[in-house]
Design an enzyme around this catalytic site. Structure first.
Site, short mmCIF file in Angstrom:
data_model
loop_
_atom_site.label_atom_id
_atom_site.label_comp_id
_atom_site.label_asym_id
_atom_site.label_seq_id
_atom_site.Cartn_x
_atom_site.Cartn_y
_atom_site.Cartn_z
N GLU A 28 -16.52 -71.73 -52.65
CA GLU A 28 -15.57 -70.86 -51.97
C GLU A 28 -15.28 -69.63 -52.86
O GLU A 28 -15.09 -69.75 -54.06
CB GLU A 28 -14.27 -71.62 -51.72
CG GLU A 28 -13.18 -70.79 -51.06
CD GLU A 28 -11.88 -71.57 -50.89
OE1 GLU A 28 -11.09 -71.20 -50.01
OE2 GLU A 28 -11.66 -72.54 -51.64
N CYS B 257 -12.86 -75.60 -47.96
CA CYS B 257 -11.82 -76.18 -48.79
C CYS B 257 -10.71 -76.91 -48.02
O CYS B 257 -10.88 -78.04 -47.60
CB CYS B 257 -11.26 -75.09 -49.71
SG CYS B 257 -10.43 -75.72 -51.20
N LYS C 78 -12.28 -69.03 -42.46
CA LYS C 78 -11.48 -70.22 -42.77
C LYS C 78 -10.25 -70.30 -41.87
O LYS C 78 -9.45 -69.38 -41.80
CB LYS C 78 -11.05 -70.16 -44.24
CG LYS C 78 -10.30 -71.38 -44.75
CD LYS C 78 -9.96 -71.21 -46.22
CE LYS C 78 -9.22 -72.40 -46.81
NZ LYS C 78 -8.88 -72.18 -48.24
#
Length: 249
Positions: A38, A137, A103
């Site tokens: 990430e 994540c 995300k």
């Protein structure tokens, strides 16, 4: 399919140096798909206005190295678009074709939700007859969003997941593999970031039964995805047929 992930000690806010390190670390390696962590070009940085790509710097790097190594590349980077900032995960094929996922679940504990804009779309990309769900994540903590609706074979998680919470990371990766009858490859960073958070080596690839199938050597973690084995497993254990059906807003 062979996947290679780089446990990168990301240099804080230094794109050029991170690009150089990645090229050096991967120069003698071959794979079908390479994974990067990430925000691989900057670190998990909340100074979005300072570090975000405005000229697709990280994407252009991925296109370049993907073409050179004749392999797909995947990782996330901070991006500015139309006045908004996104934690954007790219999947770049050696042909130059690009798929991206923004995300969705922003890490409010660090204030990510105050700086970046959440994505809205769930993204699956197919490469070499393997269907990949793209996740970043904190998405890992939200199993509903990652539920397998018979639309993917593997989940790719790229992360900056600190050492103090690494137990949750490792247990949840395995859980996502088991509950979704899928491969799950979770790539974390290593080292210390600009906020003095420590990241230990904790990248893994799990098979659908929860077995670890990755090999590790130095900063490299690799795995072979055997699609025939997955198909046989899913044929024998048809648990997905009994899943709940729902829609996500």
């Amino acid at each position: 399919m062979k996947i290679v992930g780089l446990n990168l000690d990301i240099v804080w806010k230094n794109k050029a140096e991170n690009f150089k390190i990645i090229e050096n670390e991967l120069q003698d390696l071959n794979a079908d798909l390479f994974l990067l962590p990430e925000m691989f070009s900057t670190g998990f940085c909340m100074e979005a206005a300072e570090v975000s790509d405005r000229n697709e710097e990280s994407l252009e790097f991925l296109k370049k190295i993907s073409k050179e190594k004749n392999a797909a590349f995947c990782g996330s980077a901070p991006v500015e678009e139309n006045g908004n900032f996104y934690n954007r995960m790219y999947f770049v094929k050696p042909t130059g074709e690009v798929t991206f996922y923004d995300k969705r679940h922003l890490f409010s504990f660090s204030g990510e939700d105050k700086v970046y804009t959440p994505g809205k779309e769930r993204v699956v990309v197919e490469y070499q007859e393997v269907r990949f769900l793209l996740q970043v994540c904190y998405d890992l903590r939200f199993p509903v969003f990652a539920r397998n609706n018979d639309d993917y074979d593997a989940v790719l998680y790229v992360a900056n997941w600190p050492e103090k919470r690494v137990g949750a990371w490792e247990h949840l990766l395995k859980a996502r593999a088991i509950e979704n009858l899928s491969f799950v490859f979770g790539l974390n960073r290593i080292g210390t970031d600009g906020n003095n958070l420590l990241y230990q080596e904790s990248s893994h690839c799990f098979f659908a039964d929860g077995r670890e199938i990755s090999d590790k050597k130095g900063n490299i973690v690799s795995a072979q995805l055997d699609m025939n084995e997955l198909k046989d497993f899913r044929t024998h254990f048809q648990f997905l047929n009994d899943r709940d059906h729902f829609s996500i807003d």
